[in-house]
Design a protein around this motif. Structure first.
Motif, PDB file in Angstrom:
ATOM      1  N   LEU A  11     -33.078  10.452  -6.809  1.00  7.02           N
ATOM      2  CA  LEU A  11     -32.756  11.787  -7.279  1.00  7.02           C
ATOM      3  C   LEU A  11     -32.377  12.699  -6.109  1.00  7.02           C
ATOM      4  CD1 LEU A  11     -32.575  13.956  -9.454  1.00  7.02           C
ATOM      5  CD2 LEU A  11     -35.065  14.240  -9.308  1.00  7.02           C
ATOM      6  N   VAL A  12     -33.152  12.656  -5.031  1.00  7.56           N
ATOM      7  CA  VAL A  12     -32.827  13.479  -3.858  1.00  7.56           C
ATOM      8  C   VAL A  12     -31.485  13.069  -3.271  1.00  7.56           C
ATOM      9  CG1 VAL A  12     -33.532  14.117  -1.532  1.00  7.56           C
ATOM     10  CG2 VAL A  12     -35.227  13.949  -3.332  1.00  7.56           C
ATOM     11  N   SER A  13     -31.225  11.766  -3.249  1.00  8.37           N
ATOM     12  CA  SER A  13     -29.948  11.283  -2.733  1.00  8.37           C
ATOM     13  C   SER A  13     -28.781  11.837  -3.540  1.00  8.37           C
ATOM     14  CB  SER A  13     -29.927   9.749  -2.752  1.00  8.37           C
ATOM     15  OG  SER A  13     -28.686   9.247  -2.309  1.00  8.37           O
ATOM     16  N   LEU A  14     -28.919  11.846  -4.863  1.00  6.34           N
ATOM     17  CA  LEU A  14     -27.855  12.384  -5.718  1.00  6.34           C
ATOM     18  C   LEU A  14     -27.690  13.882  -5.511  1.00  6.34           C
ATOM     19  CD1 LEU A  14     -28.606  10.435  -9.033  1.00  6.34           C
ATOM     20  CD2 LEU A  14     -26.626  10.119  -7.525  1.00  6.34           C
ATOM     21  N   LEU A  15     -28.779  14.608  -5.448  1.00  6.69           N
ATOM     22  CA  LEU A  15     -28.700  16.055  -5.265  1.00  6.69           C
ATOM     23  C   LEU A  15     -28.064  16.426  -3.925  1.00  6.69           C
ATOM     24  CD1 LEU A  15     -32.215  17.104  -6.621  1.00  6.69           C
ATOM     25  CD2 LEU A  15     -29.997  17.562  -7.703  1.00  6.69           C
ATOM     26  N   ALA A  16     -28.174  15.522  -2.934  1.00  3.91           N
ATOM     27  CA  ALA A  16     -27.653  15.824  -1.601  1.00  3.91           C
ATOM     28  C   ALA A  16     -26.151  15.630  -1.484  1.00  3.91           C
ATOM     29  CB  ALA A  16     -28.362  14.967  -0.557  1.00  3.91           C
ATOM     30  N   VAL A  17     -25.532  14.886  -2.425  1.00  2.91           N
ATOM     31  CA  VAL A  17     -24.117  14.568  -2.272  1.00  2.91           C
ATOM     32  C   VAL A  17     -23.207  15.465  -3.092  1.00  2.91           C
ATOM     33  CG1 VAL A  17     -24.595  12.157  -1.717  1.00  2.91           C
ATOM     34  CG2 VAL A  17     -24.188  12.809  -4.107  1.00  2.91           C
ATOM     35  N   ARG A  18     -23.764  16.321  -3.945  1.00  7.36           N
ATOM     36  CA  ARG A  18     -22.949  17.233  -4.743  1.00  7.36           C
ATOM     37  C   ARG A  18     -23.600  18.601  -4.800  1.00  7.36           C
ATOM     38  NH1 ARG A  18     -20.968  14.789 -10.445  1.00  7.36           N
ATOM     39  NH2 ARG A  18     -21.722  16.839 -11.093  1.00  7.36           N
ATOM     40  N   PRO A  19     -22.810  19.668  -4.918  1.00  6.78           N
ATOM     41  CA  PRO A  19     -23.406  21.011  -4.976  1.00  6.78           C
ATOM     42  C   PRO A  19     -24.325  21.190  -6.174  1.00  6.78           C
ATOM     43  CG  PRO A  19     -21.047  21.136  -4.511  1.00  6.78           C
ATOM     44  CD  PRO A  19     -21.340  19.720  -4.873  1.00  6.78           C
ATOM     45  N   ALA A  20     -23.994  20.582  -7.331  1.00  6.85           N
ATOM     46  CA  ALA A  20     -24.814  20.775  -8.529  1.00  6.85           C
ATOM     47  C   ALA A  20     -24.588  19.630  -9.500  1.00  6.85           C
ATOM     48  CB  ALA A  20     -24.479  22.112  -9.196  1.00  6.85           C
ATOM     49  N   TRP A  21     -25.644  19.348 -10.278  1.00  2.55           N
ATOM     50  CA  TRP A  21     -25.594  18.335 -11.330  1.00  2.55           C
ATOM     51  C   TRP A  21     -26.192  18.939 -12.606  1.00  2.55           C
ATOM     52  CZ3 TRP A  21     -24.026  13.140 -10.537  1.00  2.55           C
ATOM     53  CH2 TRP A  21     -23.845  12.755  -9.209  1.00  2.55           C
ATOM     54  N   THR A  22     -25.623  18.591 -13.745  1.00  3.33           N
ATOM     55  CA  THR A  22     -26.304  18.924 -14.996  1.00  3.33           C
ATOM     56  C   THR A  22     -27.410  17.902 -15.219  1.00  3.33           C
ATOM     57  OG1 THR A  22     -24.923  17.548 -16.419  1.00  3.33           O
ATOM     58  CG2 THR A  22     -24.141  19.806 -15.963  1.00  3.33           C
ATOM     59  N   CYS A  23     -28.357  18.276 -16.066  1.00  2.00           N
ATOM     60  CA  CYS A  23     -29.462  17.365 -16.363  1.00  2.00           C
ATOM     61  C   CYS A  23     -28.936  16.081 -16.997  1.00  2.00           C
ATOM     62  CB  CYS A  23     -30.450  18.054 -17.302  1.00  2.00           C
ATOM     63  SG  CYS A  23     -31.958  17.095 -17.604  1.00  2.00           S
ATOM     64  N   GLY A  24     -27.927  16.199 -17.852  1.00  2.00           N
ATOM     65  CA  GLY A  24     -27.367  15.022 -18.503  1.00  2.00           C
ATOM     66  C   GLY A  24     -26.689  14.089 -17.524  1.00  2.00           C
ATOM     67  N   GLU A  25     -25.967  14.667 -16.539  1.00  2.00           N
ATOM     68  CA  GLU A  25     -25.289  13.830 -15.540  1.00  2.00           C
ATOM     69  C   GLU A  25     -26.296  13.047 -14.708  1.00  2.00           C
ATOM     70  OE1 GLU A  25     -21.251  16.423 -14.609  1.00  2.00           O
ATOM     71  OE2 GLU A  25     -23.132  16.947 -13.604  1.00  2.00           O
ATOM     72  N   LEU A  26     -27.376  13.732 -14.326  1.00  2.00           N
ATOM     73  CA  LEU A  26     -28.403  13.038 -13.539  1.00  2.00           C
ATOM     74  C   LEU A  26     -29.066  11.935 -14.356  1.00  2.00           C
ATOM     75  CD1 LEU A  26     -30.079  16.078 -11.720  1.00  2.00           C
ATOM     76  CD2 LEU A  26     -28.702  14.270 -10.658  1.00  2.00           C
ATOM     77  N   ALA A  27     -29.335  12.222 -15.620  1.00  2.00           N
ATOM     78  CA  ALA A  27     -29.962  11.216 -16.474  1.00  2.00           C
ATOM     79  C   ALA A  27     -29.074   9.988 -16.612  1.00  2.00           C
ATOM     80  CB  ALA A  27     -30.256  11.824 -17.847  1.00  2.00           C
TER      81      ALA A  27
END
Length: 321
Positions: A11-27
């Protein structure tokens, strides 16, 4: 199913590569439910990560700039790409004379999973670097072996072949690796001779640490300077002393520190000691500099330089008539 710790790192890795994610995209990317994402975000906040969120269906999560992050997380292909890039930077000296690339590569290879380490080893065996003309090639494995010995601070047995091709095995206390822009040099204390020596890395055939820890009481304050002096003055068949009517900084651009040993001769001149395999070869090198200089010694190099100058002058006199 990923464990909670692995999921949080992902999760931290994903948050670090883009300015923002929706909850659905992360899921979707993590293959979990949105409820799990929200729960994991809450855990990250408890651990001290500043994760901002925007309300509403189009809102999302983002790491606040400057947020503390865990150790760098790379997937398999990214880890290989970084390792290969560091390998090439170390071999080419692209980052200058220090060991930054080599040290980083050594650390990375120590933590790579075995499957990636094996792949990188296969790539090392398959890749061939094109060295500069007349320059030998050093295998990445050899550099890593030498770097590891320097980091361990243990006495080692080294199989070495000198400039005349003579093989020897000697006990050494590894200290530093130095890159001159042309070659890698291994700086170590020769135990039998009790003195600091520089060895060309491409001539090291094998190095094996003994497990005996070594403490250096008076290590070389400047290993790079030690290499410069050793490579500039010997062993050579002919040594010459020349004077350039330019300041030290300009003289170093004409004759690098790895080629000659420089000393200032007042504010506007520099005396350089330089070695060569023969009188003819040394005179040819000085002639190719195309810069004003005076040979102080020996007479044989001065006479050879004058002969070449007379030949060039005569050839141009003939062309003019």
């Amino acid at each position: 199913m990923l464990s909670t710790s692995a999921r949080l790192l992902r999760l931290v890795s994903l948050l670090a590569v883009r300015p923002a994610w929706t909850c659905g995209e992360l899921a979707e990317r993590m293959e979990v439910t949105e409820r799990t994402v929200r729960r994991d975000v809450a855990r990250l906040r408890e651990l001290g990560y500043t994760v901002d969120s925007d309300p509403g269906p189009w809102g999302g999560y983002r790491l606040r700039p400057g947020t503390r992050t865990p150790p760098l997380i790379l997937d398999d292909e990214e880890a290989l790409a970084v390792a290969v890039g560091l390998r090439e930077a170390a071999l080419s000296g692209a980052l200058g004379g220090d060991q930054a690339a080599l040290s980083a590569l050594l650390k990375l290879r120590q933590v790579l999973p075995k499957r990636l380490g094996d792949r990188l080893g296969d790539m090392d065996a398959a890749f061939v670097q094109t060295p500069r003309a007349g320059e030998p090639q050093v295998a990445a494995g050899t550099l890593l072996e030498l770097a590891a010995a320097c980091r361990r601070g243990e006495r080692a047995r080294m199989a070495y072949r000198d400039y005349e091709g003579r093989a020897s095995v000697r006990a050494v206390d590894p200290y530093r690796l130095v890159h001159t822009g042309r070659r890698w040099y291994f700086v170590a204390r020769d135990v039998e001779r009790g003195e600091w020596r520089t060895f060309r890395a491409d001539r090291v055939e094998r190095l094996q640490t003994t497990g005996r820890a070594v403490e250096f009481t008076e290590p070389p304050p400047d290993p790079a300077l030690l290499v410069s002096r050793a490579s500039a003055t010997g062993p050579y068949a002919v040594l010459a002393t020349v004077r350039l009517p330019v300041p030290m900084e300009q003289a170093l651009r004409s004759i690098p520190a790895t080629v000659g040993l420089h000393r200032a001769d007042g504010p506007d001149a520099t005396v350089v000691e330089i070695g060569g395999s023969s009188t003819e070869g040394l005179a040819r090198y000085l002639f190719s500099l195309a810069t004003p200089l005076r040979v102080l010694a020996p007479d044989s190099v001065r006479e050879e330089l004058l002969r070449r100058t007379r030949e060039l002058t005569a050839a141009n006199e003939e062309a003019r008539t």
